[in-house]
Design a protein around this motif. Sequence first.
Motif, PDB file in Angstrom:
ATOM      1  N   PRO A 183       0.813  -1.214   0.000  1.00 43.89           N
ATOM      2  CA  PRO A 183       0.000   0.000   0.000  1.00 43.89           C
ATOM      3  C   PRO A 183       0.854   1.275   0.000  1.00 43.89           C
ATOM      4  CG  PRO A 183      -0.857  -1.575   1.580  1.00 43.89           C
ATOM      5  CD  PRO A 183       0.465  -2.092   1.135  1.00 43.89           C
ATOM      6  N   ARG A 184       2.004   1.230   0.692  1.00 46.40           N
ATOM      7  CA  ARG A 184       2.837   2.427   0.708  1.00 46.40           C
ATOM      8  C   ARG A 184       3.478   2.678  -0.671  1.00 46.40           C
ATOM      9  NH1 ARG A 184       7.075   4.412   0.493  1.00 46.40           N
ATOM     10  NH2 ARG A 184       8.292   2.499   0.406  1.00 46.40           N
ATOM     11  N   LYS A 212       1.215   4.545  -3.035  1.00 46.44           N
ATOM     12  CA  LYS A 212       0.690   5.856  -2.624  1.00 46.44           C
ATOM     13  C   LYS A 212       1.163   7.020  -3.494  1.00 46.44           C
ATOM     14  CE  LYS A 212      -0.600   6.851   2.068  1.00 46.44           C
ATOM     15  NZ  LYS A 212      -0.117   6.963   3.444  1.00 46.44           N
ATOM     16  N   GLY A 252       0.041   6.781  -8.117  1.00 41.23           N
ATOM     17  CA  GLY A 252      -0.986   6.565  -7.100  1.00 41.23           C
ATOM     18  C   GLY A 252      -1.586   7.869  -6.596  1.00 41.23           C
ATOM     19  N   LYS A 253      -0.764   8.904  -6.583  1.00 37.54           N
ATOM     20  CA  LYS A 253      -1.222  10.203  -6.092  1.00 37.54           C
ATOM     21  C   LYS A 253      -2.224  10.842  -7.064  1.00 37.54           C
ATOM     22  CE  LYS A 253       0.838  14.523  -4.684  1.00 37.54           C
ATOM     23  NZ  LYS A 253       2.069  15.269  -4.850  1.00 37.54           N
ATOM     24  N   PRO A 297      -6.247   8.133  -7.952  1.00 36.30           N
ATOM     25  CA  PRO A 297      -6.729   7.472  -6.734  1.00 36.30           C
ATOM     26  C   PRO A 297      -7.523   6.209  -7.082  1.00 36.30           C
ATOM     27  CG  PRO A 297      -7.738   9.667  -7.026  1.00 36.30           C
ATOM     28  CD  PRO A 297      -6.720   9.509  -8.102  1.00 36.30           C
TER      29      PRO A 297
END
Length: 295
Positions: A124-125, A128, A132-133, A136
Amino acid sequence: MKIIKSPKILHQELVKLRLRDSKVGFVPTMGALHDGHLSLVRASNRENDVTVVSIFVNPTQFGPREDFSKYPRVFGKDKKLLQRLKVDFLFCPSVRGIYPEGLGKRGQTITPCLPPFVSNAKWPRLAKGLCGKFRPGHFQGVVTVVSKLLNIVGSCRLYLGAKDYQQAVVIRQMVKDYGLNARVRIQPIVREKDGLAMSSRNRYLSQEERLRARKISQVLFALKRDVLKREKTLNVLKNQTLTELKKHVGQVQYLEIVDPVTLIRLKKFQRGMAALTACFVGKTRLIDNVIIRFP
Ligand code: AMP
Protein backbone atom coordinates in the motif's frame (compact mmCIF):
# COMPACT_ATOMS: atom_id res chain seq x y z
CA MET A 1 -4.09 -21.42 -29.42
CA LYS A 2 -7.10 -22.08 -27.21
CA ILE A 3 -9.32 -19.08 -26.62
CA ILE A 4 -11.00 -19.34 -23.24
CA LYS A 5 -13.56 -17.02 -21.67
CA SER A 6 -14.40 -19.03 -18.58
CA PRO A 7 -12.13 -18.63 -15.52
CA LYS A 8 -13.11 -22.10 -14.31
CA ILE A 9 -12.20 -23.82 -17.58
CA LEU A 10 -8.83 -22.05 -17.80
CA HIS A 11 -8.10 -23.02 -14.20
CA GLN A 12 -8.93 -26.68 -14.86
CA GLU A 13 -6.86 -26.82 -18.07
CA LEU A 14 -3.83 -25.42 -16.25
CA VAL A 15 -4.22 -27.74 -13.26
CA LYS A 16 -4.11 -30.67 -15.71
CA LEU A 17 -1.00 -29.33 -17.43
CA ARG A 18 0.82 -28.71 -14.17
CA LEU A 19 0.10 -32.29 -13.11
CA ARG A 20 2.16 -33.26 -16.15
CA ASP A 21 4.94 -31.00 -14.85
CA SER A 22 4.40 -28.17 -17.34
CA LYS A 23 5.68 -24.78 -16.25
CA VAL A 24 3.21 -21.98 -16.86
CA GLY A 25 4.08 -18.41 -17.90
CA PHE A 26 1.39 -15.74 -17.57
CA VAL A 27 1.23 -12.36 -19.33
CA PRO A 28 -1.68 -10.15 -18.19
CA THR A 29 -2.61 -7.38 -20.65
CA MET A 30 -5.44 -5.05 -21.58
CA GLY A 31 -5.01 -5.82 -25.28
CA ALA A 32 -4.26 -3.43 -28.19
CA LEU A 33 -1.02 -5.37 -28.29
CA HIS A 34 2.30 -3.98 -29.49
CA ASP A 35 5.92 -5.12 -29.40
CA GLY A 36 6.17 -4.25 -25.69
CA HIS A 37 3.51 -6.83 -24.87
CA LEU A 38 4.97 -9.28 -27.36
CA SER A 39 8.40 -9.08 -25.70
CA LEU A 40 6.74 -10.37 -22.51
CA VAL A 41 5.12 -13.19 -24.48
CA ARG A 42 8.47 -14.12 -26.04
CA ALA A 43 10.14 -14.16 -22.61
CA SER A 44 7.39 -16.42 -21.31
CA ASN A 45 7.68 -18.75 -24.32
CA ARG A 46 11.43 -19.03 -23.72
CA GLU A 47 11.17 -19.81 -20.03
CA ASN A 48 8.02 -21.96 -19.76
CA ASP A 49 6.27 -24.92 -21.38
CA VAL A 50 2.93 -23.14 -21.59
CA THR A 51 2.12 -19.45 -22.10
CA VAL A 52 -1.15 -17.86 -21.06
CA VAL A 53 -1.96 -14.31 -22.20
CA SER A 54 -4.98 -12.54 -20.77
CA ILE A 55 -6.77 -9.66 -22.45
CA PHE A 56 -9.05 -7.87 -20.03
CA VAL A 57 -9.72 -4.14 -19.90
CA ASN A 58 -10.13 -3.91 -16.16
CA PRO A 59 -12.79 -1.36 -15.22
CA THR A 60 -11.72 -1.02 -11.57
CA GLN A 61 -8.33 0.45 -12.41
CA PHE A 62 -9.78 3.38 -14.38
CA GLY A 63 -10.89 6.53 -12.61
CA PRO A 64 -14.31 8.07 -13.39
CA ARG A 65 -12.81 10.61 -15.80
CA GLU A 66 -10.35 8.22 -17.43
CA ASP A 67 -10.44 6.40 -20.78
CA PHE A 68 -12.10 3.06 -19.88
CA SER A 69 -14.87 3.31 -22.49
CA LYS A 70 -12.61 4.55 -25.26
CA TYR A 71 -9.65 2.28 -24.43
CA PRO A 72 -8.70 0.58 -27.73
CA ARG A 73 -10.23 -2.87 -28.21
CA VAL A 74 -8.89 -4.73 -31.27
CA PHE A 75 -9.47 -8.36 -30.41
CA GLY A 76 -9.17 -9.78 -33.94
CA LYS A 77 -5.78 -8.21 -34.50
CA ASP A 78 -4.52 -9.20 -31.04
CA LYS A 79 -5.63 -12.78 -31.61
CA LYS A 80 -3.61 -13.04 -34.84
CA LEU A 81 -0.47 -11.62 -33.20
CA LEU A 82 -0.69 -14.14 -30.36
CA GLN A 83 -1.42 -17.04 -32.72
CA ARG A 84 1.72 -16.14 -34.65
CA LEU A 85 3.74 -16.36 -31.43
CA LYS A 86 2.22 -19.78 -30.70
CA VAL A 87 0.67 -18.73 -27.42
CA ASP A 88 -1.11 -21.70 -25.82
CA PHE A 89 -4.03 -19.96 -24.12
CA LEU A 90 -5.68 -16.63 -24.76
CA PHE A 91 -7.85 -15.83 -21.76
CA CYS A 92 -10.45 -13.16 -22.42
CA PRO A 93 -12.97 -13.15 -19.57
CA SER A 94 -16.01 -10.90 -19.36
CA VAL A 95 -16.37 -8.26 -16.65
CA ARG A 96 -18.94 -10.58 -15.01
CA GLY A 97 -16.46 -13.44 -15.15
CA ILE A 98 -13.92 -11.49 -13.14
CA TYR A 99 -16.36 -9.50 -10.99
CA PRO A 100 -19.34 -11.86 -10.53
CA GLU A 101 -20.51 -9.68 -7.65
CA GLY A 102 -20.76 -6.75 -10.07
CA LEU A 103 -19.25 -3.31 -9.91
CA GLY A 104 -20.40 -0.62 -7.52
CA LYS A 105 -21.61 2.78 -8.58
CA ARG A 106 -18.07 4.09 -8.75
CA GLY A 107 -16.67 0.93 -10.26
CA GLN A 108 -14.32 0.59 -7.32
CA THR A 109 -16.15 -1.71 -4.95
CA ILE A 110 -13.38 -4.22 -4.55
CA THR A 111 -10.54 -2.92 -2.47
CA PRO A 112 -8.39 -5.72 -1.15
CA CYS A 113 -8.15 -5.44 2.59
CA LEU A 114 -5.14 -6.63 4.45
CA PRO A 115 -5.69 -9.82 6.40
CA PRO A 116 -4.13 -9.65 9.89
CA PHE A 117 -1.22 -11.91 8.98
CA VAL A 118 0.07 -9.31 6.57
CA SER A 119 -0.59 -6.24 8.69
CA ASN A 120 2.90 -5.06 7.79
CA ALA A 121 2.25 -5.35 4.04
CA LYS A 122 4.44 -2.98 2.10
CA TRP A 123 2.51 -2.65 -1.16
CA PRO A 124 0.00 0.00 0.00
CA ARG A 125 2.84 2.43 0.71
CA LEU A 126 4.48 1.73 -2.66
CA ALA A 127 1.15 2.49 -4.33
CA LYS A 128 0.69 5.86 -2.62
CA GLY A 129 3.03 8.21 -4.49
CA LEU A 130 3.83 8.81 -8.18
CA CYS A 131 0.87 7.55 -10.29
CA GLY A 132 -0.99 6.56 -7.10
CA LYS A 133 -1.22 10.20 -6.09
CA PHE A 134 -2.82 11.27 -9.36
CA ARG A 135 -4.94 8.18 -10.02
CA PRO A 136 -6.73 7.47 -6.73
CA GLY A 137 -7.95 3.88 -6.61
CA HIS A 138 -5.86 2.86 -9.64
CA PHE A 139 -3.51 0.49 -7.87
CA GLN A 140 -6.33 -1.00 -5.79
CA GLY A 141 -7.93 -1.87 -9.11
CA VAL A 142 -4.66 -3.28 -10.45
CA VAL A 143 -3.87 -5.48 -7.45
CA THR A 144 -7.48 -6.64 -7.30
CA VAL A 145 -7.49 -7.84 -10.90
CA VAL A 146 -3.99 -9.31 -10.76
CA SER A 147 -4.74 -11.26 -7.59
CA LYS A 148 -7.97 -12.56 -9.14
CA LEU A 149 -6.14 -13.52 -12.33
CA LEU A 150 -3.37 -15.24 -10.35
CA ASN A 151 -5.98 -17.25 -8.46
CA ILE A 152 -7.41 -18.42 -11.77
CA VAL A 153 -4.06 -19.19 -13.43
CA GLY A 154 -2.42 -20.74 -10.36
CA SER A 155 1.29 -21.27 -9.90
CA CYS A 156 3.18 -19.46 -12.66
CA ARG A 157 5.89 -17.08 -13.72
CA LEU A 158 4.26 -13.68 -14.06
CA TYR A 159 5.59 -11.36 -16.79
CA LEU A 160 5.36 -7.59 -16.29
CA GLY A 161 6.89 -4.67 -18.18
CA ALA A 162 9.23 -2.08 -16.66
CA LYS A 163 7.26 0.48 -18.69
CA ASP A 164 4.72 0.50 -15.84
CA TYR A 165 7.50 0.56 -13.28
CA GLN A 166 5.47 1.43 -10.19
CA GLN A 167 2.84 -1.14 -11.15
CA ALA A 168 5.50 -3.86 -11.44
CA VAL A 169 7.02 -2.92 -8.06
CA VAL A 170 3.59 -2.83 -6.38
CA ILE A 171 2.60 -6.24 -7.82
CA ARG A 172 5.96 -7.78 -6.94
CA GLN A 173 5.50 -6.59 -3.37
CA MET A 174 1.89 -7.80 -3.23
CA VAL A 175 3.02 -11.26 -4.38
CA LYS A 176 5.61 -11.23 -1.59
CA ASP A 177 3.30 -9.83 1.12
CA TYR A 178 0.52 -12.32 0.40
CA GLY A 179 2.84 -15.23 -0.40
CA LEU A 180 1.16 -15.72 -3.79
CA ASN A 181 2.28 -18.57 -5.97
CA ALA A 182 3.98 -16.54 -8.71
CA ARG A 183 7.50 -15.59 -9.68
CA VAL A 184 7.53 -12.04 -10.94
CA ARG A 185 9.70 -11.41 -14.00
CA ILE A 186 10.06 -7.73 -14.90
CA GLN A 187 11.07 -7.16 -18.53
CA PRO A 188 12.78 -4.10 -20.07
CA ILE A 189 10.86 -1.29 -21.80
CA VAL A 190 10.44 -1.71 -25.56
CA ARG A 191 10.68 1.61 -27.41
CA GLU A 192 9.94 3.01 -30.85
CA LYS A 193 12.97 3.96 -32.98
CA ASP A 194 12.90 7.53 -31.67
CA GLY A 195 12.79 6.38 -28.05
CA LEU A 196 9.08 6.75 -27.27
CA ALA A 197 8.03 3.91 -24.95
CA MET A 198 5.51 1.72 -26.76
CA SER A 199 2.03 2.05 -25.30
CA SER A 200 -1.51 1.20 -26.37
CA ARG A 201 -2.30 4.84 -25.68
CA ASN A 202 0.20 6.14 -28.27
CA ARG A 203 -2.50 5.61 -30.89
CA TYR A 204 -4.48 8.50 -29.37
CA LEU A 205 -1.72 10.95 -30.39
CA SER A 206 -2.06 13.28 -33.38
CA GLN A 207 0.98 13.66 -35.65
CA GLU A 208 2.03 16.83 -33.89
CA GLU A 209 1.55 15.26 -30.44
CA ARG A 210 3.49 12.19 -31.49
CA LEU A 211 6.49 14.42 -32.27
CA ARG A 212 6.23 16.10 -28.88
CA ALA A 213 5.82 12.75 -27.11
CA ARG A 214 9.22 11.48 -28.25
CA LYS A 215 10.80 14.23 -26.16
CA ILE A 216 9.76 12.45 -22.95
CA SER A 217 12.29 9.65 -23.36
CA GLN A 218 14.92 11.95 -24.84
CA VAL A 219 14.73 14.20 -21.78
CA LEU A 220 14.92 11.18 -19.44
CA PHE A 221 17.94 9.80 -21.31
CA ALA A 222 19.62 13.23 -21.04
CA LEU A 223 18.91 13.22 -17.28
CA LYS A 224 20.52 9.80 -17.02
CA ARG A 225 23.65 10.99 -18.84
CA ASP A 226 23.86 14.09 -16.63
CA VAL A 227 23.38 12.14 -13.40
CA LEU A 228 26.17 9.76 -14.40
CA LYS A 229 28.48 12.77 -14.99
CA ARG A 230 27.75 13.94 -11.43
CA GLU A 231 28.61 17.56 -12.18
CA LYS A 232 25.45 19.04 -10.65
CA THR A 233 23.31 18.11 -7.65
CA LEU A 234 20.38 15.77 -8.07
CA ASN A 235 17.95 18.57 -7.28
CA VAL A 236 19.43 20.90 -9.92
CA LEU A 237 19.30 18.13 -12.51
CA LYS A 238 15.71 17.31 -11.61
CA ASN A 239 14.59 20.93 -11.94
CA GLN A 240 16.45 21.26 -15.23
CA THR A 241 14.68 18.14 -16.54
CA LEU A 242 11.31 19.38 -15.38
CA THR A 243 11.82 22.67 -17.25
CA GLU A 244 12.77 20.77 -20.41
CA LEU A 245 9.72 18.51 -20.14
CA LYS A 246 7.38 21.46 -19.64
CA LYS A 247 8.94 23.31 -22.57
CA HIS A 248 8.80 20.48 -25.09
CA VAL A 249 6.07 18.11 -23.95
CA GLY A 250 3.31 19.98 -22.17
CA GLN A 251 1.73 19.37 -18.79
CA VAL A 252 3.94 17.36 -16.47
CA GLN A 253 2.04 15.50 -13.77
CA TYR A 254 5.19 14.44 -11.96
CA LEU A 255 8.88 13.86 -12.38
CA GLU A 256 10.53 12.04 -9.51
CA ILE A 257 13.90 10.43 -8.86
CA VAL A 258 13.38 7.57 -6.43
CA ASP A 259 14.93 4.49 -4.94
CA PRO A 260 14.13 1.70 -7.43
CA VAL A 261 12.94 -0.70 -4.70
CA THR A 262 11.24 1.46 -2.06
CA LEU A 263 10.16 4.24 -4.47
CA ILE A 264 11.19 6.77 -1.81
CA ARG A 265 12.13 10.15 -3.28
CA LEU A 266 15.89 10.74 -3.32
CA LYS A 267 17.66 13.93 -2.33
CA LYS A 268 21.16 12.69 -3.03
CA PHE A 269 22.82 10.39 -5.54
CA GLN A 270 22.97 6.72 -4.68
CA ARG A 271 24.15 3.66 -6.59
CA GLY A 272 20.76 2.72 -8.11
CA MET A 273 18.05 5.25 -8.95
CA ALA A 274 14.86 5.39 -11.00
CA ALA A 275 13.61 8.56 -12.72
CA LEU A 276 9.89 8.37 -13.46
CA THR A 277 7.51 10.76 -15.14
CA ALA A 278 3.88 11.10 -16.18
CA CYS A 279 3.03 13.78 -18.75
CA PHE A 280 -0.02 14.85 -20.67
CA VAL A 281 0.55 15.28 -24.38
CA GLY A 282 -2.71 16.89 -25.40
CA LYS A 283 -5.33 14.76 -23.65
CA THR A 284 -3.19 11.64 -23.59
CA ARG A 285 -1.42 10.68 -20.40
CA LEU A 286 1.91 8.97 -21.01
CA ILE A 287 4.37 7.49 -18.53
CA ASP A 288 8.02 6.61 -18.90
CA ASN A 289 11.06 5.93 -16.77
CA VAL A 290 14.77 5.19 -16.78
CA ILE A 291 16.85 3.23 -14.34
CA ILE A 292 20.16 4.88 -13.50
CA ARG A 293 22.98 2.89 -11.97
CA PHE A 294 26.50 4.02 -11.15
CA PRO A 295 29.02 1.38 -12.23
P1 AMP B 1 -1.23 -3.09 -20.52
O1 AMP B 1 -1.89 -3.81 -21.63
O2 AMP B 1 -0.94 -1.66 -20.82
O3 AMP B 1 -1.92 -3.30 -19.20
O4 AMP B 1 0.20 -3.75 -20.35
C1 AMP B 1 0.35 -5.13 -20.12
C2 AMP B 1 1.79 -5.42 -19.75
O5 AMP B 1 2.64 -5.03 -20.82
C3 AMP B 1 2.25 -4.63 -18.50
O6 AMP B 1 3.04 -5.47 -17.68
C4 AMP B 1 3.06 -3.52 -19.11
O7 AMP B 1 4.05 -3.01 -18.26
C5 AMP B 1 3.68 -4.22 -20.31
N1 AMP B 1 4.11 -3.23 -21.30
C6 AMP B 1 3.36 -2.26 -21.86
N2 AMP B 1 4.10 -1.49 -22.69
C7 AMP B 1 5.35 -1.99 -22.63
C8 AMP B 1 6.60 -1.63 -23.25
N3 AMP B 1 6.70 -0.60 -24.09
N4 AMP B 1 7.68 -2.37 -22.97
C9 AMP B 1 7.61 -3.42 -22.10
N5 AMP B 1 6.48 -3.81 -21.49
C10 AMP B 1 5.37 -3.11 -21.74
